[in-house]
Write a protein that holds these residues in place. Structure first.
Motif, PDB file in Angstrom:
ATOM      1  N   THR A  87     -30.571  56.898  12.481  1.00 19.90           N
ATOM      2  CA  THR A  87     -29.314  56.575  11.828  1.00 19.90           C
ATOM      3  C   THR A  87     -28.153  57.430  12.808  1.00 19.90           C
ATOM      4  N   VAL A  88     -27.106  56.812  12.676  1.00 16.70           N
ATOM      5  CA  VAL A  88     -25.919  57.250  13.425  1.00 16.70           C
ATOM      6  C   VAL A  88     -25.729  58.986  13.060  1.00 16.70           C
ATOM      7  N   GLU A  89     -26.047  59.247  11.817  1.00 12.16           N
ATOM      8  CA  GLU A  89     -25.769  60.760  11.527  1.00 12.16           C
ATOM      9  C   GLU A  89     -26.965  61.545  12.169  1.00 12.16           C
ATOM     10  N   GLU A  90     -28.280  61.039  12.135  1.00 15.74           N
ATOM     11  CA  GLU A  90     -29.486  61.672  12.848  1.00 15.74           C
ATOM     12  C   GLU A  90     -29.117  61.762  14.469  1.00 15.74           C
ATOM     13  N   MET A  91     -28.349  60.581  14.941  1.00 16.82           N
ATOM     14  CA  MET A  91     -28.064  60.570  16.366  1.00 16.82           C
ATOM     15  C   MET A  91     -27.127  61.862  16.605  1.00 16.82           C
ATOM     16  N   ALA A  92     -25.962  61.892  15.600  1.00 16.96           N
ATOM     17  CA  ALA A  92     -25.201  62.964  15.946  1.00 16.96           C
ATOM     18  C   ALA A  92     -25.891  64.345  15.839  1.00 16.96           C
TER      19      ALA A  92
ATOM     20  N   GLU B 284     -28.869  69.049  20.985  1.00 17.17           N
ATOM     21  CA  GLU B 284     -28.984  69.078  22.471  1.00 17.17           C
ATOM     22  C   GLU B 284     -27.788  69.501  23.277  1.00 17.17           C
ATOM     23  N   PHE B 285     -26.718  69.304  23.149  1.00 19.05           N
ATOM     24  CA  PHE B 285     -25.512  69.353  23.843  1.00 19.05           C
ATOM     25  C   PHE B 285     -24.626  70.574  23.250  1.00 19.05           C
ATOM     26  N   GLY B 286     -24.710  70.809  22.009  1.00 16.09           N
ATOM     27  CA  GLY B 286     -23.791  71.828  21.562  1.00 16.09           C
ATOM     28  C   GLY B 286     -22.363  71.402  21.550  1.00 16.09           C
ATOM     29  N   GLU B 287     -21.430  72.562  21.873  1.00 20.52           N
ATOM     30  CA  GLU B 287     -19.900  72.279  21.884  1.00 20.52           C
ATOM     31  C   GLU B 287     -19.478  71.035  23.028  1.00 20.52           C
ATOM     32  N   LYS B 288     -20.296  70.934  24.056  1.00 20.43           N
ATOM     33  CA  LYS B 288     -20.203  69.638  24.841  1.00 20.43           C
ATOM     34  C   LYS B 288     -20.097  68.351  24.277  1.00 20.43           C
ATOM     35  N   ALA B 289     -20.553  68.124  23.088  1.00 26.97           N
ATOM     36  CA  ALA B 289     -20.709  67.219  22.282  1.00 26.97           C
ATOM     37  C   ALA B 289     -19.450  66.932  21.350  1.00 26.97           C
ATOM     38  N   GLU B 290     -18.662  68.003  21.043  1.00 26.65           N
ATOM     39  CA  GLU B 290     -17.752  67.962  20.267  1.00 26.65           C
ATOM     40  C   GLU B 290     -16.551  67.148  20.428  1.00 26.65           C
ATOM     41  N   PRO B 291     -15.897  66.390  19.746  1.00 30.38           N
ATOM     42  CA  PRO B 291     -16.111  66.212  18.257  1.00 30.38           C
ATOM     43  C   PRO B 291     -17.183  64.885  18.205  1.00 30.38           C
ATOM     44  N   THR B 292     -18.429  65.460  17.749  1.00 26.37           N
ATOM     45  CA  THR B 292     -19.666  64.742  17.889  1.00 26.37           C
ATOM     46  C   THR B 292     -19.504  63.296  17.220  1.00 26.37           C
ATOM     47  N   LEU B 293     -19.567  63.323  15.876  1.00 32.37           N
ATOM     48  CA  LEU B 293     -19.445  62.114  15.096  1.00 32.37           C
ATOM     49  C   LEU B 293     -18.649  60.915  15.597  1.00 32.37           C
ATOM     50  N   PRO B 294     -17.159  61.614  15.778  1.00 31.07           N
ATOM     51  CA  PRO B 294     -16.282  60.439  16.043  1.00 31.07           C
ATOM     52  C   PRO B 294     -16.431  59.738  17.503  1.00 31.07           C
ATOM     53  N   ARG B 295     -16.912  60.768  18.408  1.00 32.01           N
ATOM     54  CA  ARG B 295     -16.924  60.519  19.897  1.00 32.01           C
ATOM     55  C   ARG B 295     -18.234  59.300  19.599  1.00 32.01           C
ATOM     56  N   LEU B 296     -19.376  59.741  18.967  1.00 27.64           N
ATOM     57  CA  LEU B 296     -20.491  59.017  19.193  1.00 27.64           C
ATOM     58  C   LEU B 296     -20.243  57.393  18.388  1.00 27.64           C
ATOM     59  N   VAL B 297     -19.376  57.549  17.439  1.00 27.40           N
ATOM     60  CA  VAL B 297     -19.083  56.367  16.503  1.00 27.40           C
ATOM     61  C   VAL B 297     -18.191  55.272  17.743  1.00 27.40           C
ATOM     62  N   LYS B 298     -17.383  55.902  18.244  1.00 24.42           N
ATOM     63  CA  LYS B 298     -16.478  55.224  19.165  1.00 24.42           C
ATOM     64  C   LYS B 298     -17.089  54.643  20.342  1.00 24.42           C
ATOM     65  N   PHE B 299     -18.334  55.581  20.898  1.00 22.30           N
ATOM     66  CA  PHE B 299     -19.275  54.915  22.070  1.00 22.30           C
ATOM     67  C   PHE B 299     -19.988  53.676  21.443  1.00 22.30           C
ATOM     68  N   LEU B 300     -20.595  54.020  20.318  1.00 24.56           N
ATOM     69  CA  LEU B 300     -21.673  52.969  19.668  1.00 24.56           C
ATOM     70  C   LEU B 300     -20.642  51.777  19.307  1.00 24.56           C
ATOM     71  N   GLN B 301     -19.279  51.751  19.102  1.00 22.53           N
ATOM     72  CA  GLN B 301     -18.520  50.622  18.818  1.00 22.53           C
ATOM     73  C   GLN B 301     -18.354  49.934  20.236  1.00 22.53           C
TER      74      GLN B 301
ATOM     75  N   GLY C  21     -23.837  59.768  27.188  1.00 29.40           N
ATOM     76  CA  GLY C  21     -24.136  58.296  27.175  1.00 29.40           C
ATOM     77  C   GLY C  21     -25.650  57.974  27.386  1.00 29.40           C
ATOM     78  N   LEU C  22     -26.287  58.597  28.264  1.00 30.94           N
ATOM     79  CA  LEU C  22     -27.680  58.349  28.469  1.00 30.94           C
ATOM     80  C   LEU C  22     -28.402  58.773  27.150  1.00 30.94           C
ATOM     81  N   PHE C  23     -28.019  59.971  26.620  1.00 31.44           N
ATOM     82  CA  PHE C  23     -29.018  60.341  25.624  1.00 31.44           C
ATOM     83  C   PHE C  23     -28.621  59.332  24.236  1.00 31.44           C
TER      84      PHE C  23
END
Length: 95
Positions: A52-57, A63-80, A40-42
């Motif tokens: 862009t959202v894709e660049e951030m993903a 940066e985080f590898g598997e710890k961030a998986e599933p990256t894009l859906p997780r990122l989009v939800k947090f941004l929402q 979240g801090l990242f």
């Protein structure tokens, strides 16, 4: 607390009876504090209009590898969530 609630209810009844609308604004704090994990801090650090959202993903995966998986859906939800709470706003990539 009960008196405040009772007062609001009575005002609401009067408002509905008269077909008028009143907006009740509660005081908002000058600052908000959030507990964020590393991801979240990242993300917040990169919500600066340069990525862009894709660049951030992609950066999160690097940066985080598997710890961030599933990256894009997780990122989009947090941004929402951030957008819903008026912490960030979205803009088109070309603007």
């Amino acid at each position: 607390m009960y008196e405040l609630f009772s007062s609001l209810i009575s005002k609401l009844k009067i408002t509905l009876f008269n077909f008028q609308f009143h907006i009740i604004v509660f005081k908002q704090p000058k600052e908000n504090r959030f507990k964020l994990d590393d991801l979240g801090l990242f993300v917040l650090d990169h919500c600066n209009g340069q990525y862009t959202v894709e660049e951030m993903a992609e950066l999160m995966e690097n940066e985080f590898g598997e710890k961030a998986e599933p990256t894009l859906p997780r990122l989009v939800k947090f941004l929402q969530i951030l957008d819903t709470n008026s912490i960030i706003t979205f803009k088109s990539a070309g603007i």
